[in-house]
Design a protein around this motif. Structure first.
Motif, PDB file in Angstrom:
ATOM      1  N   THR A 246      43.799  70.089  39.649  1.00  0.00           N
ATOM      2  CA  THR A 246      42.500  69.579  39.187  1.00  0.00           C
ATOM      3  C   THR A 246      42.642  68.576  38.049  1.00  0.00           C
ATOM      4  OG1 THR A 246      42.349  71.470  37.707  1.00  0.00           O
ATOM      5  CG2 THR A 246      41.271  71.669  39.856  1.00  0.00           C
ATOM      6  N   ARG A 247      43.839  68.040  37.841  1.00  0.00           N
ATOM      7  CA  ARG A 247      44.074  67.060  36.768  1.00  0.00           C
ATOM      8  C   ARG A 247      44.560  65.742  37.359  1.00  0.00           C
ATOM      9  NH1 ARG A 247      44.595  70.377  31.753  1.00  0.00           N
ATOM     10  NH2 ARG A 247      42.983  71.896  32.211  1.00  0.00           N
ATOM     11  N   ILE A 248      44.052  64.636  36.805  1.00  0.00           N
ATOM     12  CA  ILE A 248      44.417  63.301  37.284  1.00  0.00           C
ATOM     13  C   ILE A 248      45.115  62.554  36.151  1.00  0.00           C
ATOM     14  CG2 ILE A 248      43.534  61.089  38.152  1.00  0.00           C
ATOM     15  CD1 ILE A 248      41.153  63.770  38.466  1.00  0.00           C
ATOM     16  N   PRO A 249      46.360  62.096  36.383  1.00  0.00           N
ATOM     17  CA  PRO A 249      47.050  61.335  35.338  1.00  0.00           C
ATOM     18  C   PRO A 249      46.438  59.945  35.166  1.00  0.00           C
ATOM     19  CG  PRO A 249      48.425  61.504  37.306  1.00  0.00           C
ATOM     20  CD  PRO A 249      47.160  62.277  37.572  1.00  0.00           C
TER      21      PRO A 249
ATOM     22  N   SER B 213      42.628  52.413  41.207  1.00  0.00           N
ATOM     23  CA  SER B 213      43.446  53.489  41.779  1.00  0.00           C
ATOM     24  C   SER B 213      43.154  54.819  41.083  1.00  0.00           C
ATOM     25  CB  SER B 213      44.938  53.146  41.734  1.00  0.00           C
ATOM     26  OG  SER B 213      45.415  53.163  40.414  1.00  0.00           O
ATOM     27  N   GLU B 214      42.873  54.800  39.782  1.00  0.00           N
ATOM     28  CA  GLU B 214      42.496  56.033  39.074  1.00  0.00           C
ATOM     29  C   GLU B 214      41.149  56.559  39.588  1.00  0.00           C
ATOM     30  OE1 GLU B 214      44.769  55.131  34.802  1.00  0.00           O
ATOM     31  OE2 GLU B 214      42.691  54.514  35.085  1.00  0.00           O
ATOM     32  N   ILE B 215      40.213  55.647  39.867  1.00  0.00           N
ATOM     33  CA  ILE B 215      38.901  56.042  40.403  1.00  0.00           C
ATOM     34  C   ILE B 215      39.073  56.704  41.768  1.00  0.00           C
ATOM     35  CG2 ILE B 215      36.693  55.171  41.312  1.00  0.00           C
ATOM     36  CD1 ILE B 215      36.826  53.033  39.030  1.00  0.00           C
ATOM     37  N   ARG B 216      39.930  56.130  42.616  1.00  0.00           N
ATOM     38  CA  ARG B 216      40.183  56.724  43.943  1.00  0.00           C
ATOM     39  C   ARG B 216      40.748  58.136  43.803  1.00  0.00           C
ATOM     40  NH1 ARG B 216      41.556  51.603  45.253  1.00  0.00           N
ATOM     41  NH2 ARG B 216      43.771  51.899  44.919  1.00  0.00           N
ATOM     42  N   LYS B 217      41.727  58.306  42.915  1.00  0.00           N
ATOM     43  CA  LYS B 217      42.328  59.638  42.699  1.00  0.00           C
ATOM     44  C   LYS B 217      41.279  60.614  42.171  1.00  0.00           C
ATOM     45  CE  LYS B 217      46.868  57.881  41.518  1.00  0.00           C
ATOM     46  NZ  LYS B 217      47.611  57.441  40.353  1.00  0.00           N
ATOM     47  N   LEU B 218      40.454  60.148  41.233  1.00  0.00           N
ATOM     48  CA  LEU B 218      39.402  60.993  40.662  1.00  0.00           C
ATOM     49  C   LEU B 218      38.444  61.471  41.756  1.00  0.00           C
ATOM     50  CD1 LEU B 218      37.883  62.080  38.080  1.00  0.00           C
ATOM     51  CD2 LEU B 218      36.604  59.954  38.155  1.00  0.00           C
ATOM     52  N   LYS B 219      37.986  60.552  42.596  1.00  0.00           N
ATOM     53  CA  LYS B 219      37.072  60.913  43.686  1.00  0.00           C
ATOM     54  C   LYS B 219      37.725  61.920  44.633  1.00  0.00           C
ATOM     55  CE  LYS B 219      34.280  56.719  44.019  1.00  0.00           C
ATOM     56  NZ  LYS B 219      33.968  55.573  44.884  1.00  0.00           N
ATOM     57  N   ASP B 220      38.990  61.716  44.950  1.00  0.00           N
ATOM     58  CA  ASP B 220      39.714  62.638  45.842  1.00  0.00           C
ATOM     59  C   ASP B 220      39.765  64.043  45.252  1.00  0.00           C
ATOM     60  OD1 ASP B 220      40.152  60.637  47.692  1.00  0.00           O
ATOM     61  OD2 ASP B 220      42.235  60.266  47.071  1.00  0.00           O
ATOM     62  N   VAL B 221      40.092  64.140  43.960  1.00  0.00           N
ATOM     63  CA  VAL B 221      40.214  65.458  43.326  1.00  0.00           C
ATOM     64  C   VAL B 221      38.839  66.126  43.194  1.00  0.00           C
ATOM     65  CG1 VAL B 221      40.899  66.679  41.232  1.00  0.00           C
ATOM     66  CG2 VAL B 221      42.375  64.904  42.167  1.00  0.00           C
ATOM     67  N   ILE B 222      37.796  65.348  42.880  1.00  0.00           N
ATOM     68  CA  ILE B 222      36.440  65.906  42.812  1.00  0.00           C
ATOM     69  C   ILE B 222      36.047  66.461  44.189  1.00  0.00           C
ATOM     70  CG2 ILE B 222      33.983  65.318  42.606  1.00  0.00           C
ATOM     71  CD1 ILE B 222      34.785  63.446  40.305  1.00  0.00           C
ATOM     72  N   ARG B 223      36.287  65.683  45.223  1.00  0.00           N
ATOM     73  CA  ARG B 223      35.967  66.094  46.593  1.00  0.00           C
ATOM     74  C   ARG B 223      36.729  67.379  46.950  1.00  0.00           C
ATOM     75  NH1 ARG B 223      37.310  61.444  48.764  1.00  0.00           N
ATOM     76  NH2 ARG B 223      35.481  60.358  48.070  1.00  0.00           N
ATOM     77  N   GLU B 224      38.019  67.382  46.681  1.00  0.00           N
ATOM     78  CA  GLU B 224      38.868  68.525  47.000  1.00  0.00           C
ATOM     79  C   GLU B 224      38.461  69.774  46.212  1.00  0.00           C
ATOM     80  OE1 GLU B 224      43.498  68.918  46.471  1.00  0.00           O
ATOM     81  OE2 GLU B 224      42.981  67.149  47.671  1.00  0.00           O
ATOM     82  N   THR B 225      38.022  69.587  44.967  1.00  0.00           N
ATOM     83  CA  THR B 225      37.689  70.713  44.100  1.00  0.00           C
ATOM     84  C   THR B 225      36.299  71.271  44.375  1.00  0.00           C
ATOM     85  OG1 THR B 225      39.079  69.745  42.367  1.00  0.00           O
ATOM     86  CG2 THR B 225      37.527  71.442  41.687  1.00  0.00           C
ATOM     87  N   PHE B 226      35.307  70.409  44.588  1.00  0.00           N
ATOM     88  CA  PHE B 226      33.915  70.860  44.635  1.00  0.00           C
ATOM     89  C   PHE B 226      33.237  70.812  46.001  1.00  0.00           C
ATOM     90  CE2 PHE B 226      34.458  69.552  40.146  1.00  0.00           C
ATOM     91  CZ  PHE B 226      34.223  70.776  39.567  1.00  0.00           C
ATOM     92  N   VAL B 227      33.817  70.103  46.959  1.00  0.00           N
ATOM     93  CA  VAL B 227      33.178  69.989  48.273  1.00  0.00           C
ATOM     94  C   VAL B 227      34.010  70.773  49.278  1.00  0.00           C
ATOM     95  CG1 VAL B 227      32.398  68.387  50.056  1.00  0.00           C
ATOM     96  CG2 VAL B 227      32.332  67.690  47.658  1.00  0.00           C
ATOM     97  N   ASP B 228      33.352  71.671  50.014  1.00  0.00           N
ATOM     98  CA  ASP B 228      34.134  72.515  50.938  1.00  0.00           C
ATOM     99  C   ASP B 228      34.444  71.815  52.249  1.00  0.00           C
ATOM    100  OD1 ASP B 228      31.540  72.506  51.827  1.00  0.00           O
ATOM    101  OD2 ASP B 228      31.359  74.675  51.979  1.00  0.00           O
TER     102      ASP B 228
ATOM    103  N   LYS C 256      49.364  58.156  27.662  1.00  0.00           N
ATOM    104  CA  LYS C 256      49.233  58.907  28.914  1.00  0.00           C
ATOM    105  C   LYS C 256      48.381  60.145  28.669  1.00  0.00           C
ATOM    106  CE  LYS C 256      53.512  57.499  31.081  1.00  0.00           C
ATOM    107  NZ  LYS C 256      54.804  57.923  31.604  1.00  0.00           N
ATOM    108  N   GLY C 257      47.563  60.476  29.654  1.00  0.00           N
ATOM    109  CA  GLY C 257      46.736  61.660  29.552  1.00  0.00           C
ATOM    110  C   GLY C 257      46.339  62.141  30.928  1.00  0.00           C
ATOM    111  N   MET C 258      45.556  63.207  30.963  1.00  0.00           N
ATOM    112  CA  MET C 258      45.078  63.766  32.212  1.00  0.00           C
ATOM    113  C   MET C 258      43.562  63.947  32.122  1.00  0.00           C
ATOM    114  SD  MET C 258      47.835  64.451  34.050  1.00  0.00           S
ATOM    115  CE  MET C 258      48.327  65.919  34.898  1.00  0.00           C
ATOM    116  N   ILE C 259      42.857  63.618  33.205  1.00  0.00           N
ATOM    117  CA  ILE C 259      41.433  63.922  33.298  1.00  0.00           C
ATOM    118  C   ILE C 259      41.333  65.342  33.847  1.00  0.00           C
ATOM    119  CG2 ILE C 259      39.224  63.289  34.328  1.00  0.00           C
ATOM    120  CD1 ILE C 259      40.423  60.477  34.805  1.00  0.00           C
ATOM    121  N   ALA C 260      40.585  66.197  33.156  1.00  0.00           N
ATOM    122  CA  ALA C 260      40.484  67.608  33.526  1.00  0.00           C
ATOM    123  C   ALA C 260      39.208  67.857  34.339  1.00  0.00           C
ATOM    124  CB  ALA C 260      40.508  68.482  32.278  1.00  0.00           C
TER     125      ALA C 260
END
Length: 107
Positions: free
Chosen positions: A56-59, A92-107, A66-70
């Motif tokens: 659930t973290r995006i570099p 590319s960070e926006i794409r990764k963020l959307k992917d992780v949000i989708r994976e985490t919150f959408v079934d 360097k950091g991670m979005i939680a």
């Protein structure tokens, strides 16, 4: 101050309770611009300098650091908590963020 989706902003997150991410720190605005424009609150994901890899973290790199979005610490905050606007995520960070949000919150 115009608050746009995917902007990195400095936010005072205190007071917090328990295991919530604390302190004043950068956060990424994840609520859409339509909401950001009309509501007094916005949805943010805090950033941390802890580089442990969790699903659930995006570099990201911001201000040459360097950091991670939680995504596991998403919060709705009042706009008055925002101290300043930094920069914006890269495409590319926006794409990764959307992917992780989708994976985490959408079934």
């Amino acid at each position: 101050m115009e608050l746009r989706q995917y902007a990195i902003v400095l936010v005072n997150l205190d007071p917090t309770v328990g295991s919530e991410i604390k302190k004043t720190r950068p956060c990424v605005i994840i609520s859409p611009d339509e909401l950001n424009k009309y509501l007094k609150t916005i949805v943010v994901a805090p950033m941390t300098s802890n580089l442990n890899k969790y699903p659930t973290r995006i570099p990201v790199k911001s201000n040459k650091k360097k950091g991670m979005i939680a995504i596991d610490q998403v919060r709705t905050i009042d706009k008055t908590r925002i101290i300043k606007i930094f920069d914006k995520l890269t495409n590319s960070e926006i794409r990764k963020l959307k992917d992780v949000i989708r994976e985490t919150f959408v079934d």
